[in-house]
Write a protein that holds these residues in place. Structure first.
Motif, mmCIF file in Angstrom:
data_model
loop_
_atom_site.group_PDB
_atom_site.id
_atom_site.type_symbol
_atom_site.label_atom_id
_atom_site.label_comp_id
_atom_site.label_asym_id
_atom_site.label_seq_id
_atom_site.Cartn_x
_atom_site.Cartn_y
_atom_site.Cartn_z
ATOM 1 N N ALA A 167 -3.539 21.763 4.675
ATOM 2 C CA ALA A 167 -3.191 22.512 3.467
ATOM 3 C C ALA A 167 -2.451 21.675 2.443
ATOM 4 N N LEU A 168 -1.875 20.554 2.839
ATOM 5 C CA LEU A 168 -0.987 19.805 1.954
ATOM 6 C C LEU A 168 -1.628 18.513 1.469
ATOM 7 N N ASP A 169 -1.299 18.148 0.243
ATOM 8 C CA ASP A 169 -1.682 16.853 -0.314
ATOM 9 C C ASP A 169 -0.684 15.827 0.203
ATOM 10 N N GLU A 170 -1.166 14.843 0.960
ATOM 11 C CA GLU A 170 -0.234 13.892 1.576
ATOM 12 C C GLU A 170 0.477 13.010 0.560
ATOM 13 N N THR A 171 -0.042 12.925 -0.668
ATOM 14 C CA THR A 171 0.584 12.066 -1.677
ATOM 15 C C THR A 171 1.634 12.813 -2.506
ATOM 16 N N LYS A 202 -1.117 1.824 -5.878
ATOM 17 C CA LYS A 202 -1.936 1.040 -4.946
ATOM 18 C C LYS A 202 -1.264 1.070 -3.572
ATOM 19 N N THR A 203 -0.546 2.161 -3.314
ATOM 20 C CA THR A 203 0.183 2.287 -2.047
ATOM 21 C C THR A 203 -0.801 2.448 -0.885
ATOM 22 N N LYS A 204 -0.324 2.093 0.298
ATOM 23 C CA LYS A 204 -1.142 2.162 1.506
ATOM 24 C C LYS A 204 -0.780 3.356 2.382
ATOM 25 N N THR A 205 0.400 3.931 2.164
ATOM 26 C CA THR A 205 0.857 5.032 3.021
ATOM 27 C C THR A 205 1.134 6.274 2.185
ATOM 28 N N ALA A 206 1.080 7.421 2.835
ATOM 29 C CA ALA A 206 1.402 8.682 2.157
ATOM 30 C C ALA A 206 2.867 8.693 1.726
ATOM 31 N N MET A 207 3.729 8.116 2.540
ATOM 32 C CA MET A 207 5.162 8.077 2.201
ATOM 33 C C MET A 207 5.391 7.266 0.933
ATOM 34 N N GLY A 208 4.711 6.127 0.833
ATOM 35 C CA GLY A 208 4.837 5.295 -0.355
ATOM 36 C C GLY A 208 4.316 5.994 -1.592
ATOM 37 N N ALA A 209 3.196 6.716 -1.448
ATOM 38 C CA ALA A 209 2.616 7.438 -2.591
ATOM 39 C C ALA A 209 3.590 8.485 -3.117
ATOM 40 N N ARG A 210 4.258 9.198 -2.205
ATOM 41 C CA ARG A 210 5.217 10.215 -2.639
ATOM 42 C C ARG A 210 6.425 9.581 -3.316
#
Length: 893
Positions: free
Chosen positions: A112-116, A304-312
């Motif tokens: 249900a959630l957008d990981e970014t 250009k992040t590689k992880t969902a945590m970085g994108a957030r």
């Protein structure tokens, strides 16, 4: 069962109740009618002792998340009533309890959630009356704002004292759900407007959520502190209530201890650059204005992040640029180091790529909803950490070395999962096949019994045949007696003493032995016991990991930071960005700056770079003229984006840049009717201008496009003129400003008002056609080229020809000459009457009547009764007074 259903439903009247029955979640009565309609599933009925069958519908338990998400997206709250005991062991009705309530702000489903993006729940408390806020000032009304992401454990709190600041915080976090007190509903805030504008669910909670003492208590107990001063909340009185309410709401909906929420971060809105709602929209920071998509935004360019945590985290950086030079320079240094160590950066990116979303994984582990595959993903992620930590240790910069120190390799957790969990386990936890061989002795024995039981029985049968000499001896099984030896009557005299008789048949007898009983105990139910034991062992492993939540979250934050800086570095090197110098002198100097998004969107053309120079002195306001489509808006937005990029710590698209730190960026670009609130285009425009003029400071950057175009030419020009005078005045504002306009008359202000400089977009004329050179040059445009632009847009030739004729007829009535006269009048008044220039006096205290009280024209104007004059009388009077004034100035020359 239906009685229990009704009792449970009474406890959750505002929720749709998903009631577990076997392999389905069932809904009844009104809930069934609602869900069948919203989810388009079959409506049926159930006999339940009433005169009519109860409406009923259901969804399979394994597809719960998909249906939940659809209902929550539509704004519903859903209570999940689960079977909390094994139906095989239950006596009578299987016990059921509501195990959680799912709302838009508390949904945890991966699908249900957008990981970014973070999924925020926001609590807003409005308090009337004097209370001292974190700035030490008393206020009449305060908004306490607490924001939490239940999936990552992020929890923040602040206070603001105006609707505008409140809206900015809502826009910054874009919560999917807001809870509030009744006072907020009655504070005058447009609740319906908020719901529509931000697409958010807003609900007022009962007053018991907002008791000050209960809020303080729940925070102290959750964070295990004796005093809230230890959490830095001393100066956030209203914020404490909002945070406590959010905490209680999360407890009530999640039915868990929320152990993964380990910190609460108080912040002041003054810690970051203020970016109001319209500026976020106009600059298209994280979503485009029209399609609401990521592509075409600043986030799209930089991510250009590689992880969902970085994108957030990158999204957070973009939405909250810094205003402290030291912090900005630290980030820039980190990016620069990564640029200079290309190979190391690429290695880090390779190791980042397989890392899953550690923040949300530890959230699910804490919630006890993580499955075996989640733990394998967690283990595979942890395998990368030692390599990243080692590479980071080679850097000398404060920020990267700090991230390396924050990063815990978590090898003990890696080892635990590696020893316990199979590499390719099932998704569910109740099927077995989870635990590795050698991890647990009893599990190994049961697994062996399950797979090798038949071999054990065959070996026992062969041994007993040889030992007793009974050739017909066989081991058999039935449900009544279990496993037994069967001996035909012809051999019963050879049965040894240790055989125990179980049953006598006509032709044979059945026996058992201690060894056979032992094997039976092992084999019988070995699979069921193994599944149960593996579940228990899995839960132990999961709980062991959950106990290390603080270490894991700290490491996850460090990984996110490394990912963000690698992303910014990758973009900087690929796009030829430069490290901007940062100053606190108020100077913005950009050489060959480019628009980061437009540049990347252009495929078949080169972007035309432009210079910019703004300061707090002679170059604080640039009046930019030129035709539509020539690039004025793009140029102004690019300046704002370059400043914002510099302050979030990124390199910028330019040849050189020296950026004066701005406390705020305001934009007024484009307009549209706000039909929902009944505001016209011009009203929206003026509301935004009013916000800018009231809230900007001399350290702000203003981007104003076409001020005054929503009304008549004369009114629009007057408003634009007055706005420029106000902004340019150092006594009133003095902010750095880019002011685009089609009112060429405003170019007369250069030399009349201090700090104003004219710029225009270069245009090359080729007969009746024009070519946009998209270059900003000094000077003012003397044409709008509107007819040429209309021709480029494909307007029919007949309309173009007629427009030229009308333009020639109207040219004599051009108000440019009048504008020059106004400028001359202002200049002459200044010379003859010694009146200070607008930027040398507080314009709010100065009026025209104060400077020329004895003038007969002024006295006549003052004595006019406008309410009794007809329009033609007013025009005639104005014309006569203007002629009189012109003649007077001619006499004085």
């Amino acid at each position: 069962m239906m009685q229990h259903y009704m009792e449970t439903k009474k406890e959750y009247p505002d929720c749709i109740l998903f009631y577990r029955l076997g392999d389905f979640y069932e809904m009844f009565f009104d809930d069934a009618l609602t869900v069948s309609k919203e989810l388009e599933i079959t409506l049926t009925g159930k006999d339940c002792g009433l005169a009519e069958r109860a409406p009923m519908c259901g969804v399979p338990y394994h597809a719960l998340d998909a249906y939940l998400y659809r209902l929550v997206q539509k704004g519903y709250k859903v209570a999940i009533a689960e079977q909390v005991e094994d139906p095989k062991l239950a006596k009578g009705l299987v016990k059921r309890e509501v195990i959680r309530v799912v709302t838009p702000g508390t949904i945890t489903s991966v699908q249900a959630l957008d990981e970014t993006k973070n999924n925020y729940l926001m609590g807003i408390v409005y308090e009337v009356g004097q209370r001292t806020n974190q700035t030490g000032k008393g206020r009449d009304g305060i908004y306490g704002i607490a924001t939490a992401d239940i999936t990552t454990g992020d929890f923040m709190v602040t206070e603001v004292d105006s609707d505008r600041e409140l809206f900015d915080e809502i826009n910054k976090f874009s919560p999917s759900e807001i809870i509030c007190n009744n006072a907020f509903y009655m504070s005058g805030v447009d609740i319906d407007g908020l719901k529509n504008r931000y697409n958010v669910i807003i609900s007022a909670l009962d007053s018991h959520f907002f008791g000050e003492e209960s809020c303080r208590k729940v925070l102290r107990e959750h964070f295990r502190v004796g005093s809230l001063s230890g959490l830095g909340l001393t100066d956030y009185g209203t914020g404490i209530i909002s945070a406590g309410a959010v905490m209680q709401y999360m407890y009530e909906t999640q039915k868990s201890t929320l152990e993964h929420i380990t910190t609460i971060t108080p912040y002041s809105t003054g810690q970051f650059m203020v970016i109001d709602t319209s500026t976020r929209r106009n600059l298209e920071l994280v979503e485009t204005m029209r399609e609401k998509q990521k592509r075409g935004t600043l986030l799209w360019v930089l991510d250009k992040t590689k992880t969902a945590m970085g994108a957030r985290l990158l999204r957070t950086y973009i939405e909250q640029p810094l205003i402290h030079k030291e912090e900005i320079v630290k980030r820039q240094t980190a990016v620069e180091e990564l640029n200079m160590n290309y190979i190391s950066r690429e290695e880090i990116c390779e190791y980042l790529n397989p890392i899953y979303d550690l923040e949300r994984l530890i959230g699910r582990i804490s919630y006890k909803t993580a499955n075996p595959r989640d733990l394998i993903a967690f283990k595979n992620s942890l395998e990368m950490l030692p390599h990243i930590k080692q590479i980071l240790g080679e850097f000398s910069g404060e920020l990267l070395r700090g991230l390396a120190q924050e990063m815990d390799p978590l090898q003990d957790i890696y080892g635990l999962i590696d020893q316990a969990i199979l590499e390719d386990p099932p998704v569910t936890v109740r099927e077995g096949g989870i635990i590795k061989d050698g991890y647990h002795e009893e599990a190994d024995r049961l697994r062996q019994a399950k797979t090798e039981g038949k071999d054990w029985l065959a070996e026992l049968e062969a041994r007993e045949k040889e030992k007793t000499g009974i050739k017909t001896l066989k081991i058999k099984f039935n449900k009544v007696f279990g496993y037994y030896f069967e001996v035909t009557n012809s051999f019963k005299d050879q049965v040894p003493d240790y055989f125990v008789r179980k049953q006598t048949l006509t032709n044979a007898e059945r026996f058992t032995t201690d060894e056979l009983k032992h094997l039976e105990d092992i084999i019988m139910g070995a699979e069921e016991k193994l599944v149960s034991l593996e579940y228990d062992l899995f839960c132990q492993v999961r709980d062991s990991i959950a106990a290390q939540v603080v270490r894991i979250q700290k490491t996850a934050k460090a990984i996110a930071g490394v990912d963000v800086f690698c992303s910014l570095s990758v973009v900087a090197t690929r796009r030829n960005y430069v490290k901007p110098m940062m100053n606190e002198k108020g100077v913005i100097q950009i050489k060959n700056g480019r628009h980061p998004v437009v540049e990347q969107m252009m495929r078949d053309d080169l972007f035309v770079a432009n210079d910019t120079f703004l300061d707090n002195g002679k170059n604080r306001l640039s009046v930019i003229t030129g035709p539509n489509m020539a690039g004025k808006s793009t140029y102004m937005r690019q300046v704002a984006l370059i400043v914002l990029m510099a302050q979030l710590g990124s390199f910028v698209p330019a040849q050189e840049a020296d950026i004066g730190i701005c406390d705020r960026i305001f934009t007024r670009v484009g307009a549209s009717d706000d039909l929902a609130s009944g505001q016209s285009t011009f009203m929206v425009e003026m509301t935004e201008v009013a916000n800018i003029l009231r809230n900007a400071t001399r350290n702000s950057l203003l981007v104003l496009d076409e001020i005054g175009r929503g009304t008549s030419t004369f009114d629009g020009l007057s408003i634009a003129w007055a706005v420029i005078e106000h902004i340019s005045s150092t006594k009133l504002l003095g902010a750095k400003t880019l002011f685009a306009t089609h009112y060429h008359e405003l170019t007369e202000l250069e030399g009349t008002i201090a700090g104003v400089k004219n710029y225009c977009i270069a245009v090359k004329e080729q007969g009746d056609d024009i070519v946009f050179l998209r270059k900003i040059v000094r000077g003012g445009a003397d044409k709008s080229y509107g007819i040429q632009v209309a021709k480029l847009a494909g307007v029919p030739d007949s309309v173009i020809a007629r427009a030229k004729e009308i333009a020639e007829e109207l040219s004599d009535a051009d108000i440019t000459a009048r504008a020059k006269e106004i400028a001359e009048i202002s200049s002459n008044i200044t010379q003859h009457k010694a009146v200070p220039k607008p930027d040398e006096v507080d314009m709010q205290q100065l009026t025209f009547f104060d400077t020329v009280k004895d003038d007969d024209i002024v006295r006549e104007l003052d004595g006019l009764e406008l309410s009794t004059m007809t329009p033609i009388d007013a025009l005639n009077t104005l014309y006569r007074l203007q002629t009189k004034l012109k003649n007077r100035w001619k006499e004085t020359q």
